[in-house]
Design an enzyme around this catalytic site. Structure first.
Site, PDB file in Angstrom:
ATOM      1  N   GLY A   1      -0.300   0.632  10.359  1.00  0.00           N
ATOM      2  CA  GLY A   1       0.814   0.169   9.523  1.00  0.00           C
ATOM      3  C   GLY A   1       1.953   0.959  10.462  1.00  0.00           C
ATOM      4  O   GLY A   1       1.835   1.617  11.349  1.00  0.00           O
ATOM      5  N   ASN A   2       2.970   1.041   9.576  1.00  0.00           N
ATOM      6  CA  ASN A   2       4.376   1.363  10.033  1.00  0.00           C
ATOM      7  C   ASN A   2       4.058   3.129  10.375  1.00  0.00           C
ATOM      8  O   ASN A   2       4.476   3.596  11.551  1.00  0.00           O
ATOM      9  CB  ASN A   2       5.485   1.092   9.187  1.00  0.00           C
TER      10      ASN A   2
ATOM     11  N   LYS B   1       7.321   5.744  -8.476  1.00  0.00           N
ATOM     12  CA  LYS B   1       6.681   4.846  -7.905  1.00  0.00           C
ATOM     13  C   LYS B   1       6.666   3.583  -8.420  1.00  0.00           C
ATOM     14  O   LYS B   1       6.617   3.558  -9.759  1.00  0.00           O
ATOM     15  CB  LYS B   1       5.501   5.406  -7.293  1.00  0.00           C
TER      16      LYS B   1
ATOM     17  N   GLY C   1      -5.436   3.970  10.341  1.00  0.00           N
ATOM     18  CA  GLY C   1      -4.337   3.222  10.172  1.00  0.00           C
ATOM     19  C   GLY C   1      -3.639   2.497  11.264  1.00  0.00           C
ATOM     20  O   GLY C   1      -3.681   2.939  12.371  1.00  0.00           O
TER      21      GLY C   1
HETATM   22  N1  GLU Z   1       7.044   5.172   0.129  1.00  0.00           N
HETATM   23  C1  GLU Z   1       7.568   6.236   0.950  1.00  0.00           C
HETATM   24  C2  GLU Z   1       6.933   7.552   0.615  1.00  0.00           C
HETATM   25  O1  GLU Z   1       5.741   7.567  -0.103  1.00  0.00           O
HETATM   26  C3  GLU Z   1       9.177   6.571   1.077  1.00  0.00           C
HETATM   27  C4  GLU Z   1       9.703   6.433  -0.310  1.00  0.00           C
HETATM   28  C5  GLU Z   1      11.145   6.451  -0.262  1.00  0.00           C
HETATM   29  O2  GLU Z   1      11.876   6.196   0.631  1.00  0.00           O
HETATM   30  O3  GLU Z   1      11.712   6.539  -1.411  1.00  0.00           O
HETATM   31  O4  GLU Z   1       7.406   8.484   0.494  1.00  0.00           O
END
Ligand code: GLU
Length: 432
Positions: free
Chosen positions: A220-221, A106, A218
């Site tokens: 968002g997307n 992350k 929420g």
């Molecule tokens: N940010 C998204 C998650 O927390 C997607 C991560 C990704 O596609 O690598 O799962």
């Protein structure tokens, strides 16, 4: 996240509980409680007014035993090393439970994207890659969008990386725009994925989805497509959504008698996810305090905002009708909320299982980048449904067989898969 809740401590405590149940070797346990690698760096930017501002950037690579580290980059004012550590750890379990050959990572930048111009955002994106490009790559660590970042930003980052390594490398970032190496279906994937799981959970509990009501936190997307999916794929009703209002710096719940219309609400939402309150009010929506979403009469709660909002305090306000909590966000429920769910026989679909649709489609995107051949949206969503349904059934089976709560079952399945990969690579024999 409420100030007294540290996301990384939460991630470690959840892991410890499952490690105890699995009677995991103390050395392996210690290795998995911490990320393998962590990066902290500064990104200096020339702002539009001519001044130079320095932003704090992070990347954490938790574990890559099963494949390249994978996970989004958040642009958020409250980002810390610990939130990124927690989210990277959850990515390891997420990729393992979805059974995709990737590890956990992350990233983050401490900033508020709604206060930055397009040019400033592009510079931060390119600066992030400038600091990290030697430590990321399609076979090493593959970032993606998350809270505060967009497909366009992934396009800029992929471009910067390609420029630095001297060759077009689409597979280094996922969640890119369609037409620039992105996959059809990536936008819908996380929210629809939540709904595929809700469908399976309702089937298991013998609840008719066409009579079911959901309350969503929420907008968002993830929340937007969860709302659309709950109505259009399952035939259910969505009582409310909530959203952070960046003008008033507080959140509001939007509900409507007979159910909300997510497509209408999207049409009055700006690019940062703030719903136009006046337009909603004129269209007959009830606008209440942000925390009201949890009090609604609903069969399914979908927290799809950020960490720690379902906690010891808010959980007491839940309606007794709730049977399923589907965690669209990462880490929305605290350990106290878990205790409440267990005591009240509420079926939980834990975050790293529930929102794995996004990263699973990211994996499909990488596969398409490697082949340089792109699938249709239907093909992507069909493969996604198959993969997630298998993941759900593996966790449910473990939960029934081992008589454990769904979150613990999901941890058990994913920890065992990661430990197996570590063992097969020889890591458990001293050559790490
Ligand atoms: N940010 C998204 C998650 O927390 C997607 C991560 C990704 O596609 O690598 O799962």
């Amino acid at each position: 996240m409420p100030k007294d809740i540290n996301a990384f401590e939460l991630a470690q405590k959840q892991f410890d509980r499952a490690a105890e149940m699995l009677n995991l070797d103390p050395g392996v346990r210690e290795a998995l409680r911490w990320p393998m690698r962590e990066y902290s760096f500064r990104i200096p930017i020339r702002m539009d007014d001519g001044s130079i501002k320095v932003f704090q950037g992070f990347r954490v690579q938790h574990n890559d035993a099963r494949g390249p580290n994978k996970g989004g980059i958040r642009f958020h004012p409250a980002e810390t090393f610990d939130t990124v550590r927690a989210l990277a750890t959850w990515m390891t379990w997420k990729c393992a439970v979805a059974d995709i050959p990737l590890g956990g990572g992350k990233g983050g930048v401490v900033c508020d994207p709604s206060t930055l111009s397009l040019v400033e955002k592009e510079q931060i994106c390119r600066g992030w890659v400038g600091a990290m490009w030697k430590n990321i790559g399609p076979r090493n660590d593959v970032p993606a969008p998350d809270v505060g970042t967009t497909p366009q930003m992934m396009g800029w980052m992929m471009d910067e990386y390609s420029r630095l390594v001297g060759e077009y490398t689409p597979g280094v970032f996922t969640g890119k725009p369609v037409g620039s190496g992105g996959s059809e279906g990536r936008t819908e994937a996380t929210g629809f994925g939540v709904i595929y799981y809700v469908r399976e959970a309702l089937k298991h509990l013998e609840i008719d989805s066409t009579k079911a009501v959901a309350a969503i936190e929420g907008f968002g997307n993830v929340a937007q497509y969860a709302a659309i999916g709950f109505i259009e794929l399952l035939g259910g009703t969505v009582a409310c959504v909530s959203c952070w209002d960046r003008h008033e710096k507080k959140s509001f719940t939007y509900s409507k008698k007979g159910g909300i219309d997510p497509r209408f609400l999207i049409s009055i939402t700006d690019q940062y996810g703030t719903i136009d309150k006046k337009a909603a009010d004129q269209a007959g929506y009830l606008v209440e305090d942000g925390e009201e979403w949890i009090t609604k009469e609903a069969d399914v709660l979908i927290p799809a905002a950020i960490e720690g909002h379902v906690n010891a305090e808010t959980v007491k306000k839940m309606s007794s009708r709730v049977r399923v909590v589907a965690e669209g966000a990462n880490g929305p429920c605290t350990l106290e909320a878990d205790d409440f769910f267990k005591a009240n026989n509420i079926f939980n679909i834990p975050d790293f299982l529930c929102n794995a649709g996004g990263v699973t489609t990211s994996y499909f995107e990488q596969v398409q980048n490697d082949m340089n051949y792109y699938w249709t949206k239907d093909a992507v969503l069909e493969r996604l449904d198959t993969k997630l349904t298998l993941a759900f059934n593996a966790v449910l089976e473990t939960s029934i067989k081992e008589k454990v709560y769904m979150r613990d079952a999901a941890y058990m399945v994913s920890i065992m898969r990661v430990v197996k990969a570590m063992d097969l690579r020889g890591w458990l024999h001293g050559t790490w």
